[in-house]
Design a protein around this motif. Structure first.
Motif, mmCIF file in Angstrom:
data_model
loop_
_atom_site.group_PDB
_atom_site.id
_atom_site.type_symbol
_atom_site.label_atom_id
_atom_site.label_comp_id
_atom_site.label_asym_id
_atom_site.label_seq_id
_atom_site.Cartn_x
_atom_site.Cartn_y
_atom_site.Cartn_z
ATOM 1 N N ILE A 100 -43.214 7.153 -17.145
ATOM 2 C CA ILE A 100 -42.532 5.857 -17.260
ATOM 3 C C ILE A 100 -41.068 5.979 -16.852
ATOM 4 O O ILE A 100 -40.566 5.156 -16.084
ATOM 5 C CB ILE A 100 -42.687 5.284 -18.687
ATOM 6 C CG1 ILE A 100 -44.155 4.877 -18.919
ATOM 7 C CG2 ILE A 100 -41.750 4.097 -18.906
ATOM 8 C CD1 ILE A 100 -44.488 4.515 -20.353
ATOM 9 N N VAL A 123 -40.689 6.245 -13.057
ATOM 10 C CA VAL A 123 -40.892 4.964 -12.372
ATOM 11 C C VAL A 123 -39.686 4.050 -12.596
ATOM 12 O O VAL A 123 -39.233 3.378 -11.660
ATOM 13 C CB VAL A 123 -42.204 4.287 -12.823
ATOM 14 C CG1 VAL A 123 -42.342 2.902 -12.215
ATOM 15 C CG2 VAL A 123 -43.408 5.153 -12.442
ATOM 16 N N GLY A 182 -50.220 7.069 -14.930
ATOM 17 C CA GLY A 182 -49.728 5.763 -15.336
ATOM 18 C C GLY A 182 -50.335 5.323 -16.650
ATOM 19 O O GLY A 182 -51.130 6.037 -17.255
ATOM 20 N N TYR A 192 -46.683 1.025 -16.189
ATOM 21 C CA TYR A 192 -46.023 1.708 -15.079
ATOM 22 C C TYR A 192 -46.973 2.722 -14.467
ATOM 23 O O TYR A 192 -47.743 3.364 -15.184
ATOM 24 C CB TYR A 192 -44.754 2.425 -15.565
ATOM 25 C CG TYR A 192 -43.724 1.472 -16.100
ATOM 26 C CD1 TYR A 192 -42.888 0.776 -15.239
ATOM 27 C CD2 TYR A 192 -43.605 1.241 -17.464
ATOM 28 C CE1 TYR A 192 -41.944 -0.126 -15.723
ATOM 29 C CE2 TYR A 192 -42.666 0.346 -17.954
ATOM 30 C CZ TYR A 192 -41.843 -0.327 -17.073
ATOM 31 O OH TYR A 192 -40.916 -1.217 -17.555
ATOM 32 N N THR A 246 -40.355 -8.453 -17.242
ATOM 33 C CA THR A 246 -40.216 -7.556 -16.103
ATOM 34 C C THR A 246 -38.882 -7.833 -15.425
ATOM 35 O O THR A 246 -38.064 -8.601 -15.927
ATOM 36 C CB THR A 246 -41.424 -7.711 -15.140
ATOM 37 O OG1 THR A 246 -41.366 -6.679 -14.153
ATOM 38 C CG2 THR A 246 -41.472 -9.070 -14.488
#
Length: 162
Positions: A21, A24, A67, A88, A122
């Motif tokens: 995570i 990313v 992920g 993610y 997001t």
């Protein structure tokens, strides 16, 4: 593409999923303040998602975690609203339909738990993610719902589960 497996998180996944995570988040240029990057839960995902109604799923390719995505009750929100959380994927996982499959696994779990709405936050510039969310029925909101503490996230979406 190797063998893909989606499963619930295990205690031994904590360090690796936190690393995935964070990688990313850095790749995407997400601020470290006011986002999931600074969540205490990030380093203890198994423990965080063993609470009532919550679940976190990891995706592996040939036994390597690439992920994950989770679902839990929305903090300081309505009891019928859950949140799609910490979804993610490393670059090698993208473009294979895994995100779509993971969202649906999370939403199925949410429905089983009796939630009627699913919320997410997001970043506005995460266009591919937002396109995927819209594909599964999420709609844009004008502002946040609940209080996730992620004040740097400036795009909010919601989906009716029924």
């Amino acid at each position: 593409m190797g063998t893909i497996k989606i499963r619930k998180i295990k205690p031994e996944d904590n360090q690796v999923i936190a690393k995935v995570i964070r990688e990313v988040l850095v790749e995407m240029g997400v601020p470290k303040v006011g986002t999931v990057f600074e969540d205490e839960a990030l380093d203890m995902m198994y423990e965080t998602y063993t609470s009532k109604n919550a679940a976190y799923f990891v995706v592996e390719e040939d036994g390597i975690v690439i992920g994950g995505a989770g679902i839990a009750r929305l903090e300081h929100g309505s009891s019928d609203t859950c949140e799609l959380q910490k979804m993610y994927f490393l670059p090698i996982a993208r473009g294979k339909g895994i995100g779509y499959e993971m969202i649906n696994i999370c939403l199925d779990h949410a429905k089983e738990q009796g939630f009627t709405k699913c919320y997410l936050e997001t970043m506005p510039y995460m266009k591919a993610a937002r396109k995927l969310y819209k594909k599964v029925g999420f709609k844009d909101l004008d502002g946040p719902v609940g209080d996730t503490g992620h004040f740097s996230c400036q795009a909010w979406m919601i989906k009716d589960l029924y």
